[in-house]
Design an enzyme around this catalytic site. Sequence first.
Site, PDB file in Angstrom:
ATOM      1  N   ASP A  74       0.872  -1.182   0.000  1.00 39.58           N
ATOM      2  CA  ASP A  74       0.000   0.000   0.000  1.00 39.58           C
ATOM      3  C   ASP A  74       0.903   1.225   0.000  1.00 39.58           C
ATOM      4  OD1 ASP A  74      -2.754  -0.877   0.076  1.00 39.58           O
ATOM      5  OD2 ASP A  74      -2.354  -1.668   2.069  1.00 39.58           O
ATOM      6  N   ARG A  82       4.273   3.407   2.627  1.00 37.98           N
ATOM      7  CA  ARG A  82       4.991   2.506   3.536  1.00 37.98           C
ATOM      8  C   ARG A  82       6.485   2.784   3.608  1.00 37.98           C
ATOM      9  NH1 ARG A  82       0.396   1.653   5.900  1.00 37.98           N
ATOM     10  NH2 ARG A  82      -0.972   0.090   4.918  1.00 37.98           N
ATOM     11  N   ARG A 149      -7.128  10.699   1.208  1.00 33.91           N
ATOM     12  CA  ARG A 149      -6.664   9.687   0.243  1.00 33.91           C
ATOM     13  C   ARG A 149      -7.490   9.764  -1.041  1.00 33.91           C
ATOM     14  NH1 ARG A 149      -7.437   4.328   3.525  1.00 33.91           N
ATOM     15  NH2 ARG A 149      -6.416   3.354   1.713  1.00 33.91           N
ATOM     16  N   LYS A 179      -9.482   1.027  -5.720  1.00 33.80           N
ATOM     17  CA  LYS A 179     -10.146   0.586  -4.494  1.00 33.80           C
ATOM     18  C   LYS A 179     -10.948   1.749  -3.907  1.00 33.80           C
ATOM     19  CE  LYS A 179      -6.015   1.510  -1.703  1.00 33.80           C
ATOM     20  NZ  LYS A 179      -4.914   0.930  -0.922  1.00 33.80           N
ATOM     21  N   HIS A 180     -12.029   1.495  -3.175  1.00 28.10           N
ATOM     22  CA  HIS A 180     -12.551   0.227  -2.665  1.00 28.10           C
ATOM     23  C   HIS A 180     -13.945   0.042  -3.253  1.00 28.10           C
ATOM     24  CE1 HIS A 180      -9.732   1.957   0.309  1.00 28.10           C
ATOM     25  NE2 HIS A 180      -9.328   0.705   0.518  1.00 28.10           N
ATOM     26  N   HIS A 192     -11.382  -1.362   9.211  1.00 35.11           N
ATOM     27  CA  HIS A 192     -10.321  -2.053   9.950  1.00 35.11           C
ATOM     28  C   HIS A 192     -10.816  -2.434  11.350  1.00 35.11           C
ATOM     29  CE1 HIS A 192      -7.902   0.021   6.882  1.00 35.11           C
ATOM     30  NE2 HIS A 192      -7.023  -0.939   7.063  1.00 35.11           N
ATOM     31  N   ASP A 263      -9.924  -7.319   0.262  1.00 32.73           N
ATOM     32  CA  ASP A 263      -9.167  -6.555   1.249  1.00 32.73           C
ATOM     33  C   ASP A 263      -8.731  -7.550   2.330  1.00 32.73           C
ATOM     34  OD1 ASP A 263      -7.972  -4.411   2.527  1.00 32.73           O
ATOM     35  OD2 ASP A 263      -9.731  -3.116   2.404  1.00 32.73           O
TER      36      ASP A 263
END
Length: 353
Positions: A74, A82, A149, A179-180, A192, A263
């Site tokens: 990601d 990351r 985002r 996504k998503h 999450h 996911d």
Amino acid sequence: MSSKKKTKPVLPPGPVMVDVAGTTLTKDEKRRLRNPLVGGVILFARNFTDRRQLCALTRAIHKARKEPLLIAVDHEGGRVQRFRDDGFTALPPMQELGKLWDRDPLAAMRLATEAGYVLAAELRACGVDLSFTPVLDLDYGVSKVIGNRAFHHDARVVTMLSRALAQGLALAGMAACGKHFPGHGFVGADSHHEIPVDPRPLARILKDDAAPYAWLGDLVMPAVMPAHVIYPKVDAQPAGFSRRWVSEILRERLGYDGVVFSDDLTMEGASVAGDILARAEAALGAGCDMVLVCNRPDLADELLDRLQVQHPAASVERIRRLMPRFAAPDWDTLQNDSRYQHARRLQSQIVSG
């Protein structure tokens, strides 16, 4: 008598993507990667200390199988990036490109293409094959997990900027993953930690949130990741576990023939489907090509021990199409490339404001 060198069997990519714990592969991880059900590896910030180490890790992962596993991350820009140190470019959150669009659409598209190129070129120089980007969710101003985002609140702007970003990714030999699906931007809950519910009817979702997927298609967006969101007026299951969403709407109605990744199956939003085996079976049964199991090696091993599935030839071929089609320049060669240098300068301008 001549001794024969032991060769690895040629295993096609399997339907499970796993992760690794640290900066090098352990014996258990090497064993796990050789499981025929494994088809890819997702990396996180914990897997990175510097570029040299990252390159060694990706080489080891690719060498684990005769047909290399897909290595993904990601790496979108903004707060979801990351790898941030040792030369990696700080990329803007995609909302900044949406703001620029409101002032100068052509400049925004140019910058989106350059952002995609820098993102992909740097990752590929370190052995990473795919980034789960771009976010195609619409910015309704209610979703904290999506937030900046998202490019924009207008589906047409999201489509144009994501197309431009995908073009930049492709210039560096990387596929795009939208996504998503069909959209996470309308709900405030974070999948999450919770099970988000979007109460809108199908017609509204298709007209607005899912429109970029219909307009872009698999030639521009070779992979898609569904949301762990329930849309009760369409199906009682989250989109990634729903045959209605994945097979009937995405594949048949929208004509999509790219890779569909679930996911992460360890997220709270996936818990409604049952244990790890039930979650994987639901996602694959809905039409996903590959399922992600992150941050729980115990559950990854449980799934690999219990899952009994014949990976469809069509899924295998889709996954193979995601692998880069040409060799990437190494980091030092990339740094000396004038086009890359210019693209990187443009990112620094928007990140610094």
